[in-house]
Design an enzyme around this catalytic site. Structure first.
Site, PDB file in Angstrom:
ATOM      1  N   GLY A 236      24.642  25.813   7.538  1.00 13.20           N
ATOM      2  CA  GLY A 236      23.988  24.892   8.465  1.00 13.20           C
ATOM      3  C   GLY A 236      22.487  24.727   8.446  1.00 13.20           C
ATOM      4  O   GLY A 236      21.917  24.262   9.431  1.00 13.20           O
ATOM      5  N   LYS A 238      20.614  22.469   6.987  1.00 17.03           N
ATOM      6  CA  LYS A 238      20.261  21.052   7.201  1.00 17.03           C
ATOM      7  C   LYS A 238      20.788  20.553   8.549  1.00 17.03           C
ATOM      8  O   LYS A 238      20.167  19.699   9.183  1.00 17.03           O
ATOM      9  CB  LYS A 238      20.791  20.201   6.050  1.00 17.03           C
ATOM     10  CG  LYS A 238      20.165  20.578   4.698  1.00 17.03           C
ATOM     11  CD  LYS A 238      20.731  19.777   3.545  1.00 17.03           C
ATOM     12  CE  LYS A 238      20.174  20.249   2.210  1.00 17.03           C
ATOM     13  NZ  LYS A 238      20.687  21.585   1.817  1.00 17.03           N
ATOM     14  N   CYS A 354      21.670  19.949  -5.032  1.00 16.46           N
ATOM     15  CA  CYS A 354      20.573  20.795  -5.528  1.00 16.46           C
ATOM     16  C   CYS A 354      20.733  20.937  -7.046  1.00 16.46           C
ATOM     17  O   CYS A 354      20.591  22.018  -7.607  1.00 16.46           O
ATOM     18  CB  CYS A 354      20.529  22.146  -4.831  1.00 16.46           C
ATOM     19  SG  CYS A 354      22.067  23.073  -4.878  1.00 16.46           S
TER      20      CYS A 354
END
Length: 404
Positions: A236, A238, A354
């Site tokens: 969590g 973001k 990413c």
């Protein structure tokens, strides 16, 4: 620099667990650092940094030491001797270092460093893939940067404080930070420190989150009062950023296939003073279908190769396999197609990874826009971040809007 036997033994034990037992480097290092309560910060720093450095350069050091996997303990000591010699450390008179060819090590290093895949210590397939997708100049610079130690970046929790007050609070606990331009919520540590022991952390004033990762929530263009879905929420980071941008108003539905990760998010949310998050484990398609056409905003922080964050996870170079990359691209396609149905007409979504590979990023978005459901969307903007240009993690994010 003088080598201490108990610290060196800890390094060797850690390398055995990572290279031979397949354990994750970050978990191994966490265990090692609890090994001896008498160790000071310098001792713990030596163990952590040495383990990570040898993991980063496993291929190069093993070639120089002329040892092959699986590494028995004598081999690990030979690799350690290579690391120490290249750092200019005088080897003590221990049996593990008998007949270490110091001069030969330096010569072999100079010779092998002429070849990128050996110099940067990556598997052949990864070097070929990076070359194919990014081109020689960009890949050479990027993989070199991915071998550098990452900075520690904090994200201020604006529900509880502001950047200036957080900086002052940390300074009172002897942790110096500096502002980062173009990153409104970020503070960078001037020197590495254990920030998790600070009063500021315990009070929920910040989270550790790389500067590139912090841009994703901003990219989603959320407003207080919206209904926002984060479908690959994980623990969590973001999600919590979205909550602060929404001033705790509205609703965030944090979803993940791993309930254990959502439990961590629940603990973090409590510490952060966040109370507009609903947690939902994805056990089947039912919770997804219930949200079709309901979300003002959707975040898809998609599963990916992680090639943009090798600085943080250097052992991923040795755990990743080419088949995984192929499989994860199929997963990304499915996730985009399936989860995008949650966006309401006129709503927006962000697809983020990413990864630094165009095949996981721009090409996935282009493919989605030609799909059945993707035809209802248009690309507003996207952003590609390469570590060698930004100094931070490699990331990709695309903002798409659903037609009315």
């Amino acid at each position: 620099m003088r080598l201490h036997r108990n610290l060196c033994f800890a390094v060797i034990d850690g390398l055995h667990l990572i290279f031979n037992e397949g354990e994750y480097a970050d978990k191994v290092v966490q265990k090692l650092l609890k090994r001896d309560k008498r160790w000071g910060s310098r001792d713990r720093g030596f163990v952590a940094e040495t383990v990570y450095q040898i993991v980063r350069y496993k291929r190069l050091y093993a070639e120089i030491a002329d040892v092959k996997e699986p590494f028995h303990r004598d081999n690990l000591w030979r690799i350690f001797a290579v690391w120490a010699t290249l750092r200019g450390i005088t080897l003590p008179d221990w049996k593990y270092f008998t007949d270490t060819p110091t001069r030969k090590i330096k010569g072999r290093f100079d010779e092998l460093s002429k070849t990128r895949k050996l110099r940067e210590s990556v598997p052949d397939w990864m070097d070929n893939l990076g070359l194919e997708e990014l081109g020689e100049k960009s890949w050479t610079a990027e993989i070199a940067m991915q071998n550098q130690q990452a900075d520690v970046i904090l994200r201020v929790n604006t529900l509880k404080t502001n950047k200036k007050d957080l900086q002052a609070k940390l300074a009172s606990e002897d942790i110096e930070t500096e502002f980062l331009s173009n990153h409104p919520s970020a503070l960078k540590l001037v020197e590495r420190a254990n920030v998790f022991k600070t009063e500021a952390f315990k009070n929920g004033w910040f989270e550790v989150q790389d500067a590139s990762s912090q841009l994703v929530a901003d990219f989603l263009d959320v407003k207080p009062g919206m209904k926002v879905v984060d479908v690959c929420a994980g623990a969590g980071g973001k999600t919590l950023h979205l909550a602060s941008l929404m001033e705790n108003k509205g609703q965030i539905i944090a979803m993940d296939i791993y309930e254990s990760k959502l439990k961590k998010l629940k603990i973090r949310a409590r510490r952060n003073g966040v109370h507009n998050i609903d947690l939902k484990a994805i056990e089947n398609t039912k919770p997804i279908k219930k949200l079709h056409g309901k979300a003002d905003r959707l975040l898809i922080d998609a599963p990916c190769s992680g090639l943009g964050v090798l600085r943080r996870n250097p052992d991923a170079k040795w755990k990743l396999q080419p088949e995984f990359i192929d499989n994860i691209k199929k997963t990304q396609e499915e996730v985009l197609e399936q989860y995008s149905k949650m966006v309401k007409d006129g709503g927006k979504m962000v697809y983020a990874t990413c990864s630094i590979l165009p095949s996981e990023n721009e090409k996935q978005v282009q493919k989605f826009l030609t799909s059945q459901n993707g035809k209802n969307f248009k690309l507003i903007k996207d952003k590609k971040i390469l570590a060698h240009k930004s100094g931070f993690d490699g990331f990709y994010m695309a903002l798409l809007e659903k037609n009315i």
